[in-house]
Design a protein around this motif. Structure first.
Motif, PDB file in Angstrom:
ATOM      1  N   ASN A 223      80.400-100.994 -43.704  1.00  0.00           N
ATOM      2  CA  ASN A 223      80.496 -99.659 -43.091  1.00  0.00           C
ATOM      3  C   ASN A 223      79.942 -99.712 -41.678  1.00  0.00           C
ATOM      4  O   ASN A 223      78.854-100.230 -41.474  1.00  0.00           O
ATOM      5  CB  ASN A 223      79.601 -98.672 -43.839  1.00  0.00           C
ATOM      6  CG  ASN A 223      80.329 -97.965 -44.955  1.00  0.00           C
ATOM      7  OD1 ASN A 223      79.877 -97.989 -46.087  1.00  0.00           O
ATOM      8  ND2 ASN A 223      81.445 -97.362 -44.635  1.00  0.00           N
ATOM      9  N   ILE A 224      80.676 -99.201 -40.726  1.00  0.00           N
ATOM     10  CA  ILE A 224      80.055 -99.106 -39.401  1.00  0.00           C
ATOM     11  C   ILE A 224      79.739 -97.642 -39.080  1.00  0.00           C
ATOM     12  O   ILE A 224      78.897 -97.350 -38.264  1.00  0.00           O
ATOM     13  CB  ILE A 224      80.905 -99.752 -38.287  1.00  0.00           C
ATOM     14  CG1 ILE A 224      82.234 -99.028 -38.079  1.00  0.00           C
ATOM     15  CG2 ILE A 224      81.126-101.227 -38.573  1.00  0.00           C
ATOM     16  CD1 ILE A 224      82.889 -99.414 -36.769  1.00  0.00           C
ATOM     17  N   MET A 225      80.466 -96.754 -39.729  1.00  0.00           N
ATOM     18  CA  MET A 225      80.148 -95.339 -39.544  1.00  0.00           C
ATOM     19  C   MET A 225      80.561 -94.543 -40.768  1.00  0.00           C
ATOM     20  O   MET A 225      81.327 -95.019 -41.600  1.00  0.00           O
ATOM     21  CB  MET A 225      80.830 -94.800 -38.295  1.00  0.00           C
ATOM     22  CG  MET A 225      82.321 -94.941 -38.302  1.00  0.00           C
ATOM     23  SD  MET A 225      83.007 -94.495 -36.716  1.00  0.00           S
ATOM     24  CE  MET A 225      82.401 -92.826 -36.542  1.00  0.00           C
ATOM     25  N   TYR A 226      80.052 -93.362 -40.843  1.00  0.00           N
ATOM     26  CA  TYR A 226      80.345 -92.476 -41.979  1.00  0.00           C
ATOM     27  C   TYR A 226      80.920 -91.171 -41.434  1.00  0.00           C
ATOM     28  O   TYR A 226      80.729 -90.829 -40.276  1.00  0.00           O
ATOM     29  CB  TYR A 226      79.061 -92.168 -42.755  1.00  0.00           C
ATOM     30  CG  TYR A 226      78.361 -93.393 -43.281  1.00  0.00           C
ATOM     31  CD1 TYR A 226      78.734 -93.962 -44.498  1.00  0.00           C
ATOM     32  CD2 TYR A 226      77.331 -93.998 -42.555  1.00  0.00           C
ATOM     33  CE1 TYR A 226      78.090 -95.096 -44.977  1.00  0.00           C
ATOM     34  CE2 TYR A 226      76.689 -95.134 -43.035  1.00  0.00           C
ATOM     35  CZ  TYR A 226      77.072 -95.679 -44.249  1.00  0.00           C
ATOM     36  OH  TYR A 226      76.440 -96.805 -44.717  1.00  0.00           O
ATOM     37  N   GLY A 227      81.588 -90.444 -42.315  1.00  0.00           N
ATOM     38  CA  GLY A 227      82.026 -89.086 -41.990  1.00  0.00           C
ATOM     39  C   GLY A 227      83.205 -89.027 -41.040  1.00  0.00           C
ATOM     40  O   GLY A 227      83.765 -90.050 -40.627  1.00  0.00           O
ATOM     41  N   CYS A 228      83.609 -87.808 -40.729  1.00  0.00           N
ATOM     42  CA  CYS A 228      84.715 -87.605 -39.792  1.00  0.00           C
ATOM     43  C   CYS A 228      84.601 -86.221 -39.161  1.00  0.00           C
ATOM     44  O   CYS A 228      84.342 -85.241 -39.858  1.00  0.00           O
ATOM     45  CB  CYS A 228      86.053 -87.719 -40.528  1.00  0.00           C
ATOM     46  SG  CYS A 228      87.438 -87.517 -39.389  1.00  0.00           S
ATOM     47  N   ASP A 229      84.779 -86.172 -37.849  1.00  0.00           N
ATOM     48  CA  ASP A 229      84.731 -84.897 -37.124  1.00  0.00           C
ATOM     49  C   ASP A 229      86.091 -84.469 -36.606  1.00  0.00           C
ATOM     50  O   ASP A 229      86.194 -83.561 -35.799  1.00  0.00           O
ATOM     51  CB  ASP A 229      83.814 -85.018 -35.889  1.00  0.00           C
ATOM     52  CG  ASP A 229      82.354 -85.015 -36.272  1.00  0.00           C
ATOM     53  OD1 ASP A 229      82.048 -84.686 -37.423  1.00  0.00           O
ATOM     54  OD2 ASP A 229      81.517 -85.344 -35.404  1.00  0.00           O
ATOM     55  N   LYS A 230      87.149 -85.167 -37.022  1.00  0.00           N
ATOM     56  CA  LYS A 230      88.457 -84.892 -36.428  1.00  0.00           C
ATOM     57  C   LYS A 230      89.101 -83.620 -36.970  1.00  0.00           C
ATOM     58  O   LYS A 230      89.884 -82.978 -36.284  1.00  0.00           O
ATOM     59  CB  LYS A 230      89.400 -86.087 -36.634  1.00  0.00           C
ATOM     60  CG  LYS A 230      89.074 -87.289 -35.751  1.00  0.00           C
ATOM     61  CD  LYS A 230      89.569 -87.047 -34.326  1.00  0.00           C
ATOM     62  CE  LYS A 230      89.346 -88.220 -33.412  1.00  0.00           C
ATOM     63  NZ  LYS A 230      87.968 -88.341 -32.924  1.00  0.00           N
ATOM     64  N   PHE A 231      88.814 -83.284 -38.186  1.00  0.00           N
ATOM     65  CA  PHE A 231      89.371 -82.072 -38.802  1.00  0.00           C
ATOM     66  C   PHE A 231      90.881 -81.941 -38.605  1.00  0.00           C
ATOM     67  O   PHE A 231      91.368 -80.901 -38.170  1.00  0.00           O
ATOM     68  CB  PHE A 231      88.665 -80.807 -38.283  1.00  0.00           C
ATOM     69  CG  PHE A 231      87.267 -80.654 -38.813  1.00  0.00           C
ATOM     70  CD1 PHE A 231      87.044 -80.148 -40.089  1.00  0.00           C
ATOM     71  CD2 PHE A 231      86.162 -81.034 -38.046  1.00  0.00           C
ATOM     72  CE1 PHE A 231      85.749 -80.026 -40.596  1.00  0.00           C
ATOM     73  CE2 PHE A 231      84.867 -80.916 -38.547  1.00  0.00           C
ATOM     74  CZ  PHE A 231      84.662 -80.402 -39.823  1.00  0.00           C
ATOM     75  N   CYS A 232      91.633 -82.989 -38.904  1.00  0.00           N
ATOM     76  CA  CYS A 232      93.091 -82.850 -38.943  1.00  0.00           C
ATOM     77  C   CYS A 232      93.368 -81.738 -39.962  1.00  0.00           C
ATOM     78  O   CYS A 232      92.692 -81.673 -41.001  1.00  0.00           O
ATOM     79  CB  CYS A 232      93.729 -84.161 -39.383  1.00  0.00           C
ATOM     80  SG  CYS A 232      93.260 -85.530 -38.311  1.00  0.00           S
ATOM     81  N   THR A 233      94.343 -80.891 -39.670  1.00  0.00           N
ATOM     82  CA  THR A 233      94.420 -79.634 -40.444  1.00  0.00           C
ATOM     83  C   THR A 233      94.778 -79.821 -41.912  1.00  0.00           C
ATOM     84  O   THR A 233      94.579 -78.919 -42.713  1.00  0.00           O
ATOM     85  CB  THR A 233      95.432 -78.671 -39.800  1.00  0.00           C
ATOM     86  OG1 THR A 233      96.686 -79.370 -39.662  1.00  0.00           O
ATOM     87  CG2 THR A 233      94.971 -78.186 -38.446  1.00  0.00           C
TER      88      THR A 233
END
Ligand code: SAH
Ligand code: SF4
Ligand code: F3S
Length: 519
Positions: A223-233
């Motif tokens: 894992n290099i990062m967690y989560g997502c802020d893109k909020f594709c609809t």
């Protein structure tokens, strides 16, 4: 558990629930005769929030002695659904269970604990899990002392937790994606209280380092990062996985070095959107290109990464990837649609033109690159013309492979309330046409390899034929060839003699090829 008292009727619309007690540690309720200890429950409203609160990295995660004998003489099974992120979480879950003394088994009758690590990305992913719960109910009746748990992305959803509480009261444990490290405590609680234990944090997320991992196979996930802020609809992931947060470069690099030391031949760096790596660092300017450049120097033969969002794919990253070496010539670059209007409604934040521009730029820098992608058909309101644009983009890029999906509405996402006038038959037909086009291009790219020699990492022996081996090229193509099983885990050169749509066949040759010629 947040300190404020919660109005449970807001989250769980059941009338038969009786509140037994409530304090700052949670709430005990009874539904259909089953007592449930809710330490913390999912909260969609909170999951949407992205505050300024900085990410905390926790390093001190040593398991206290008193938990290390709970599983002595007992067995576990973890079933994993969904993406590689979930596969990797399951490795942590298994690592924790083994630290507690549990041993792996494949025999359900022998298992003392069964966990379902679930995926919420599409409705059919959820249906599979509810189907499996139906089967496990019988086992639970036979073996009432067995613990049955549900974790992963589905447990972050209010509607799922509600449904389990109402209809699957035989489940013993529900925990969320931010609660994996709490597993030993939750198991202890469930064993001790005999109640169903629910702990699902909806916080934005911390980073927990140093958890044990039970890795399996030749390929290591990091894992290099967690989560997502893109909020594709259309997408549920930002709600189930929390905000984008990057692991510190020194922690990632130390893990990759350790995997190299252990002899791993291939690693895959994981994130929902790896190109956003480092955007959240407040103290350093360090992005995905910098990380790849550092990993390029580590002695591990192959490095992959997934998934890269087209929006944050910057020039520095392309420049680093073009160095080759252990950075393989395969890029998974999900496009979702070939229509700029649909992309806008999906909130992907790039257009058909900018995507194509990026693909050409990458191809120019890495001439033998193989692209794969994800595509959704039948997004609400997608017209025939817009779908044709997807087909033409597929032709223009010439993907080696693609994951294709019919749009599936996800409760609580913006697309779920968009008007959808496309009948299901039309969506299915579009999917078939798209798959036919992708197969055609996959076959063509395989055909181009006829007679060529490729470097293959041997992954295993064919199930049906002991003398047949299979492995993958740098571009991730599946190759079958004859050889002895002691070659598993090594690199061999294979000359391609036959091609099919989804795999290629060849003969192993002894003379080595320079790495730079490998495809
Ligand atoms: N983070 C990755 C995708 C993770 S989900 C990215 O942005 O590329 C994997 C794929 O599932 C997505 O790329 C998309 O094609 C598909 N998907 C996500 N939500 C979906 C939905 N509601 N219906 C159908 N497919 C969906
Ligand atoms: Fe979902 Fe979009 Fe995030 Fe990918 S980038 S996980 S599709 S919201
Ligand atoms: Fe599924 Fe969660 Fe992965 S929804 S695709 S398991 S991030």
């Amino acid at each position: 558990m947040s300190k404020e008292s919660k109005d449970y009727s807001k989250y769980f619309d059941f009338s038969g629930a009786k509140v037994l007690s409530e304090d700052e540690h949670g709430k005990r309720i009874r539904i259909n005769g089953r007592e449930i200890n809710i330490l913390s429950e999912p909260n969609h409203r909170q999951e949407k929030q992205r505050g300024k609160q900085s990410v905390e990295v926790l390093y001190d995660t040593e398991l206290p002695e008193e938990f290390r004998r709970i599983g002595a003489g007992k067995h576990y099974i973890v079933y994993t659904y969904g993406c590689q992120m979930n596969e990797h979480d399951s490795e942590t879950i298994k690592g924790l269970l083994e630290q507690m003394g549990y041993q792996a088994t494949e025999d359900r009758k022998q298992a003392d604990i069964i966990l379902l690590n679930t995926c919420a990305i599409r409705e059919n992913a959820e249906d599979k899990v509810f189907g499996e719960l139906g089967h496990l109910k019988h086992l639970k009746i036979e073996k009432p002392d067995m613990l049955l748990g549900v974790c992963g992305c589905m447990s972050q959803e209010e509607s799922v937790v509600n449904r389990i509480l109402q209809k699957h009261g035989f489940v013993d444990l529900i925990f969320g994606t931010h609660n994996v490290h709490r597993l030993p405590h939750l198991i202890q609680e469930a064993l001790f209280s005999k109640e169903m234990v629910v702990e699902v944090w909806s916080k934005e997320g911390d980073i927990i380092e140093n958890l044990p991992k039970k890795r399996e196979g030749l390929r290591g996930w990091v894992n290099i990062m967690y989560g997502c802020d893109k909020f594709c609809t259309y997408c549920i992931v930002p709600y189930t996985r929390g905000k984008e947060r990057s692991r510190r470069p020194e922690d990632v690099i130390a893990e990759v070095r350790e995997l190299a030391r252990q002899g791993y031949k291939e690693i895959t760096l994981l994130g929902q959107n790896v190109n956003a790596y480092g955007k959240d660092f407040e103290d350093i300017e360090y992005r995905f290109g910098d990380l790849m450049d550092a990993i390029h120097k580590i002695d591990i033969p192959r490095v992959r990464f997934t998934t890269s969002h087209p929006r944050d794919f910057d020039d520095h990253l392309i420049e680093v990837l073009a160095k080759g070496g252990n950075l393989v010539e395969h890029i998974h670059l999900p496009v979702q649609s070939g229509s700029s209007q649909v992309l806008k409604k999906m909130s992907r934040k790039y257009t058909r033109e900018t995507y194509l521009e990026l693909a050409h730029k990458i191809k120019k820098a890495i001439p033998n690159v193989a692209f794969t992608t994800d595509i959704i058909v039948g997004f609400p309101g997608e017209t025939d013309e817009q779908f044709e644009e997807t087909l033409s983009l597929v032709r223009e890029v010439g993907y080696d492979a693609a994951y294709t999906f019919i749009y599936s509405p996800r409760e609580g996402t913006p697309a779920a309330v968009m008007e959808d006038n496309v009948p299901m038959e039309v969506k299915s037909e579009r999917l078939q046409r798209l798959n036919a086009a992708i197969s055609e291009y996959s076959r063509q790219s395989n055909d181009r390899l006829l007679g060529a020699t490729v470097e293959v990492l041997v992954e295993g022996v064919s199930k049906n034929n002991d003398s047949m081996l299979s492995g993958r090229t740098r571009t991730n193509k599946l190759v079958h060839f004859e050889g002895s099983r002691d070659l598993v885990g090594t690199f061999v050169n294979v000359q391609i003699t036959d091609t099919k749509t989804w795999y290629i066949k060849g003969d192993m040759i002894s003379n080595p090829i320079p790495a730079s010629d490998a495809v």
